[in-house]
Design a protein around this motif. Structure first.
Motif, PDB file in Angstrom:
ATOM      1  N   MET A   1      37.460  60.613  35.303  1.00 62.86           N
ATOM      2  CA  MET A   1      38.415  59.668  34.760  1.00 62.86           C
ATOM      3  C   MET A   1      37.712  58.545  34.012  1.00 62.86           C
ATOM      4  O   MET A   1      38.196  58.094  32.986  1.00 62.86           O
ATOM      5  CB  MET A   1      39.266  59.124  35.909  1.00 62.86           C
ATOM      6  N   SER A   2      36.584  58.110  34.541  1.00 63.66           N
ATOM      7  CA  SER A   2      35.855  57.017  33.915  1.00 63.66           C
ATOM      8  C   SER A   2      35.328  57.429  32.541  1.00 63.66           C
ATOM      9  O   SER A   2      35.295  56.616  31.618  1.00 63.66           O
ATOM     10  CB  SER A   2      34.704  56.581  34.811  1.00 63.66           C
ATOM     11  N   VAL A  47      43.589  46.868  25.817  1.00 65.87           N
ATOM     12  CA  VAL A  47      43.968  46.172  27.053  1.00 65.87           C
ATOM     13  C   VAL A  47      44.664  47.141  28.009  1.00 65.87           C
ATOM     14  O   VAL A  47      44.433  47.103  29.219  1.00 65.87           O
ATOM     15  CB  VAL A  47      44.853  44.941  26.741  1.00 65.87           C
ATOM     16  N   ALA A  48      45.485  48.048  27.473  1.00 61.25           N
ATOM     17  CA  ALA A  48      46.152  49.042  28.319  1.00 61.25           C
ATOM     18  C   ALA A  48      45.142  49.972  28.975  1.00 61.25           C
ATOM     19  O   ALA A  48      45.276  50.311  30.160  1.00 61.25           O
ATOM     20  CB  ALA A  48      47.158  49.840  27.500  1.00 61.25           C
ATOM     21  N   ALA A  54      40.818  49.402  35.476  1.00 60.70           N
ATOM     22  CA  ALA A  54      40.646  48.495  36.606  1.00 60.70           C
ATOM     23  C   ALA A  54      41.659  48.761  37.709  1.00 60.70           C
ATOM     24  O   ALA A  54      41.422  48.415  38.865  1.00 60.70           O
ATOM     25  CB  ALA A  54      40.758  47.052  36.137  1.00 60.70           C
ATOM     26  N   GLY A  55      42.778  49.359  37.354  1.00 65.00           N
ATOM     27  CA  GLY A  55      43.814  49.608  38.352  1.00 65.00           C
ATOM     28  C   GLY A  55      44.525  48.334  38.784  1.00 65.00           C
ATOM     29  O   GLY A  55      45.179  48.297  39.816  1.00 65.00           O
ATOM     30  N   ASP A  56      44.400  47.290  37.982  1.00 64.66           N
ATOM     31  CA  ASP A  56      45.011  46.006  38.302  1.00 64.66           C
ATOM     32  C   ASP A  56      46.106  45.711  37.293  1.00 64.66           C
ATOM     33  O   ASP A  56      45.921  45.899  36.097  1.00 64.66           O
ATOM     34  CB  ASP A  56      43.940  44.910  38.254  1.00 64.66           C
ATOM     35  N   ARG A  57      47.225  45.247  37.748  1.00 63.93           N
ATOM     36  CA  ARG A  57      48.353  44.962  36.865  1.00 63.93           C
ATOM     37  C   ARG A  57      48.344  43.529  36.341  1.00 63.93           C
ATOM     38  O   ARG A  57      49.318  43.066  35.774  1.00 63.93           O
ATOM     39  CB  ARG A  57      49.664  45.219  37.599  1.00 63.93           C
TER      40      ARG A  57
END
Length: 87
Positions: A1-2, A47-48, A54-57
């Motif tokens: 995924m990375s 940014v998306a 990062a998995g951060d919203r």
């Protein structure tokens, strides 16, 4: 995924660089406006990808704000160019 996300960011960096070249070299102001709008969309996409990475919203609000600014700016400049061409 990375690896996929890194590749996506690299592709977006290349697209952003090409839009900067068109923004500087654009022969007409319409070309420059389209390049600026596309550059803003590339920033939104980057940014998306970072949000997904990062998995951060936390940056979700930034996506909404930049998208709205890009849309509003494009509409305003398009109206300006349209009125200037009518004269």
């Amino acid at each position: 995924m990375s690896l996929v996300l890194g590749t996506a960011l690299a592709g977006l960096a290349v697209a952003g660089a090409m839009m900067l070249v068109r923004l500087v070299r654009g022969p007409t102001s319409s070309d420059r406006i389209v390049a600026l709008d596309t550059l803003l969309l590339v920033i939104v996409a980057a940014v998306a990808v970072q949000v997904a990475r990062a998995g951060d919203r936390y940056y979700s609000g930034v996506l909404v704000v930049v998208s709205l600014l890009a849309f509003t700016g494009t509409v305003v400049v398009a109206r300006f160019l349209e009125r200037r061409g009518a004269r």
